[in-house]
Design an enzyme around this catalytic site. Structure first.
Site, PDB file in Angstrom:
ATOM      1  N   LYS A 264     -50.222  -5.324  33.202  1.00 24.11           N
ATOM      2  CA  LYS A 264     -50.274  -3.893  33.155  1.00 24.11           C
ATOM      3  C   LYS A 264     -51.703  -4.452  35.107  1.00 24.11           C
ATOM      4  O   LYS A 264     -52.160  -4.858  34.932  1.00 24.11           O
ATOM      5  CB  LYS A 264     -51.353  -4.058  32.407  1.00 24.11           C
ATOM      6  CG  LYS A 264     -50.382  -3.131  31.106  1.00 24.11           C
ATOM      7  CD  LYS A 264     -51.127  -2.408  29.758  1.00 24.11           C
ATOM      8  CE  LYS A 264     -49.886  -2.319  28.275  1.00 24.11           C
ATOM      9  NZ  LYS A 264     -49.581  -1.412  29.212  1.00 24.11           N
TER      10      LYS A 264
ATOM     11  N   ARG B 226     -42.363  -3.189  20.895  1.00 28.41           N
ATOM     12  CA  ARG B 226     -40.864  -2.963  19.842  1.00 28.41           C
ATOM     13  C   ARG B 226     -40.119  -4.489  19.709  1.00 28.41           C
ATOM     14  O   ARG B 226     -39.220  -4.515  18.038  1.00 28.41           O
ATOM     15  CB  ARG B 226     -40.313  -1.944  21.326  1.00 28.41           C
ATOM     16  CG  ARG B 226     -39.372  -3.011  21.927  1.00 28.41           C
ATOM     17  CD  ARG B 226     -38.803  -1.996  23.281  1.00 28.41           C
ATOM     18  NE  ARG B 226     -40.006  -1.495  23.582  1.00 28.41           N
ATOM     19  CZ  ARG B 226     -39.522  -0.251  24.767  1.00 28.41           C
ATOM     20  NH1 ARG B 226     -38.625  -0.187  24.992  1.00 28.41           N
ATOM     21  NH2 ARG B 226     -39.841   0.816  25.031  1.00 28.41           N
TER      22      ARG B 226
HETATM   23  N1  BES Z   1     -49.232  -0.105  24.269  1.00 28.10           N
HETATM   24  C1  BES Z   1     -48.108  -0.156  25.138  1.00 28.10           C
HETATM   25  C2  BES Z   1     -48.104   1.347  25.085  1.00 28.10           C
HETATM   26  C3  BES Z   1     -49.482   2.351  25.121  1.00 28.10           C
HETATM   27  C4  BES Z   1     -49.819   2.742  26.856  1.00 28.10           C
HETATM   28  C5  BES Z   1     -49.920   2.613  24.353  1.00 28.10           C
HETATM   29  C6  BES Z   1     -51.144   3.931  26.788  1.00 28.10           C
HETATM   30  C7  BES Z   1     -51.268   3.135  24.706  1.00 28.10           C
HETATM   31  C8  BES Z   1     -51.913   3.798  26.230  1.00 28.10           C
HETATM   32  C9  BES Z   1     -46.884  -0.769  25.917  1.00 28.10           C
HETATM   33  O1  BES Z   1     -47.107  -2.086  24.491  1.00 28.10           O
HETATM   34  C10 BES Z   1     -46.483  -0.557  27.019  1.00 28.10           C
HETATM   35  O2  BES Z   1     -47.139  -1.029  27.585  1.00 28.10           O
HETATM   36  N2  BES Z   1     -45.154   0.263  27.066  1.00 28.10           N
HETATM   37  C11 BES Z   1     -44.487   0.275  28.255  1.00 28.10           C
HETATM   38  C12 BES Z   1     -43.309   0.383  27.649  1.00 28.10           C
HETATM   39  C13 BES Z   1     -42.370   0.544  29.156  1.00 28.10           C
HETATM   40  C14 BES Z   1     -42.873  -1.297  30.083  1.00 28.10           C
HETATM   41  C15 BES Z   1     -40.989   0.116  28.609  1.00 28.10           C
HETATM   42  C16 BES Z   1     -45.772   1.837  28.903  1.00 28.10           C
HETATM   43  O3  BES Z   1     -45.301   2.927  27.905  1.00 28.10           O
HETATM   44  O4  BES Z   1     -45.449   2.018  29.902  1.00 28.10           O
HETATM   45 MN    MN Z   2     -47.508  -3.060  26.101  1.00 29.18          MN
END
Ligand code: BES
Ligand code: MN
Ligand code: ZN
Length: 502
Positions: free
Chosen positions: A278, A352
């Site tokens: 990230k 997931r």
């Molecule tokens: N933990 C994150 C989602 C999240 C984002 C929670 C902001 C709280 C605040 C999750 O694991 C994630 O990174 N999801 C990705 C999915 C994508 C790679 C399809 C996302 O939302 O960018």
């Molecule tokens: Mn994630």
């Protein structure tokens, strides 16, 4: 003082009259509305006589208070057996106080009273649950990691007297206190930083909470997980020096014909994204990525405390998503628990992967219902913002969960799972890919992925609380900054509803 694990809530007592003798340190919370003349008017109640009401209203008028919602005004009322009165505005007068109005007003009062040890509340005459939950949650603090230098010096709220003439008030007060304590316990877990809360430690805390509530507890470590084929949990956890866990907490309360409910919660103790790392900005907020797990643990413990006549089995996968030379790579293929193979195209779609394992395991217990909750997608906040959970799943149960979530003020909203989105999860090498190639409908795509793992005949709901589990803005109502404990109250409301109506 009790040494039970979990949040220590203030003591709550119910009384049918004002205290007979003056409590020098207490504040009386008095609800006021905006009268026709635009002045703050004390809401009619059996506890204050005309003299006291007059005293309060004159004092409020002299300060220009109008009784608008969230407006709090502190006044003296020498005829009353308390140190002072806090008038809390509810806006225009109504016959009934729906949903979250009293809970929020009570939370606003608690924050205005920060540093007060004893409160006596009249909001309880309007909505006992809302008054007690709002006070406890509004007064919530997390100061475990402050040294004496910056630790808050003012005392905590330790005692609440809820005034009510209702017959069922005592049992209702115990319930409301237990509910608020569960929410606060979930908040504590979310607020505990990732340096201190990693999978093994999280599992230990879940065990302590479960055992104190009389639950059966089972913890699988990384060896047991690998041996049993939990490929999703192992794959996500393998990049961290702090190995993954799977916690199972079982409450058996079902009598004859009692239903069985499975709860599954995402327990990523920190989400860096893994190799699909990230950006640095706001990455610290990923300390909240175990908010679903925290709420699920708090909810099963609460079900036991309230002795609901159903079985509740929580299945909680815990892992830390880190990049390292042992981390899974984009393009790796893993086998989820139960045998479905997945191409991991993005290691940041890790929730997931651990949840699919958890859902398959949870379905082996043959539940009637399955509720899974997770901070699953940034797309949830894009679609619904920071305070509205997205509720997906089988149509009927999804709508039931969303309706109950609205009723308790957590405000979950039903969202669809369009069949055609499944095509976006096709992989060239495995049964499924963990992400779609498209930017659209990210929250729904994640739900469609999870649906593949729910056993036939199980009514299920998926609650995405990516935004609502963690308040990154300022305090409002009974919600402070940081962990919110959402959706603990939604899940508990669903459990109570199932206990009552099947
Ligand atoms: N933990 C994150 C989602 C999240 C984002 C929670 C902001 C709280 C605040 C999750 O694991 C994630 O990174 N999801 C990705 C999915 C994508 C790679 C399809 C996302 O939302 O960018
Ligand atoms: Mn994630
Ligand atoms: Zn995540």
């Amino acid at each position: 003082m009790s040494t039970a694990p979990g949040y220590q809530s203030p003591t709550v007592t119910v009384a049918a009259t004002l205290p007979k003798r003056r409590i020098g340190s207490a504040v009386l919370i008095v609800p006021v509305v905006t009268g026709d003349d635009d002045r703050a008017t004390v809401v009619a109640n059996p506890f204050l006589d005309a003299e006291a009401v007059g005293e309060i209203e004159v004092a409020l008028e002299s300060l220009g208070a109008k009784g608008g919602s969230d407006q709090t005004t502190r006044v003296l009322a020498p005829s009353l057996p308390v140190a002072s009165v806090l008038a809390v505005g509810l806006g225009k007068a109504r016959d009934e106080w729906p949903g979250d109005v009293i809970r929020r007003a009570s939370g606003v009062a608690a924050r205005a009273l920060s540093g007060t040890e004893n409160v006596v509340t009249l909001l309880s005459e309007l909505d006992l649950d809302g008054a007690i939950e709002g006070l406890i949650l509004g007064a919530y603090r997390f100061s475990e990691f402050r040294s004496p230098k910056t630790a808050p010096k003012d005392p905590r709220l330790t005692s609440i007297t809820a005034l009510s003439t209702d017959r069922g008030a005592k049992a209702a007060a115990v319930r409301a206190t237990n509910v608020a304590t569960a929410v606060a316990t979930a908040r504590d877990l979310v607020n505990t930083p990732p340096s201190h809360l990693f999978p093994d430690e999280f599992a230990k805390r879940a065990r302590a909470l479960g055992e104190a509530a009389g639950l059966e507890v089972e913890v699988l470590d990384e060896k047991a997980l690998a041996k049993a084929g939990y490929g999703g949990i192992v794959g996500v956890g393998q990049g961290s020096s702090r190995p993954p866990r799977l916690v199972r907490l079982t409450y058996r309360g079902a009598k004859r014909k009692g239903k069985r409910v499975a709860l599954v919660g995402k327990g990523i103790t920190f989400d860096t994204g893994g190799i699909s790392i990230k950006p640095a900005a706001n990455m610290h907020q990923m300390t909240s990525d175990m908010g679903g797990a925290a709420a699920v643990i708090a909810t099963v413990v609460l079900a036991a405390k309230q002795q609901l006549p159903i079985d509740v089995i929580a299945t909680v996968p815990m892992a830390e998503n880190m990049p390292s030379s042992t981390a899974q790579r984009p393009g790796d293929v893993l086998t989820q628990y139960g045998g479905i193979t997945v191409e991991v195209l993005n290691t940041d779609a890790e929730g997931r992967l651990i949840l699919a394992d958890g859902i398959v395991r949870a379905c082996e217990d043959d539940p009637d219902y399955l509720i899974e909750t997770s901070t699953l997608t940034g797309a949830q906040t894009v679609a619904l913002g920071g305070r509205t959970p997205g509720v997906m799943g089988s149509d009927e149960f999804r709508d039931r969960v969303a309706t109950l979530s609205q009723a308790v003020g957590e405000n979950g909203w039903a969202m669809p799972l369009p069949d055609e989105l499944k095509d976006d999860l096709k992989s060239t090498v495995a049964d499924l890919a963990n992400v779609s190639g498209s930017r659209y409908a990210g929250m729904l795509v994640a739900g469609v992925y999870l649906r593949e793992f729910v056993a036939d005949g199980v009514q299920w709901a998926h609650i995405d609380v990516a935004g609502p589990a963690y308040n990154t803005g300022g305090p409002w109502g009974y919600t402070g900054k940081g962990g919110t404990g959402v959706p603990t109250r939604t899940m508990f409301a669903v459990l109570e509803d199932i206990a009552q109506n099947g």
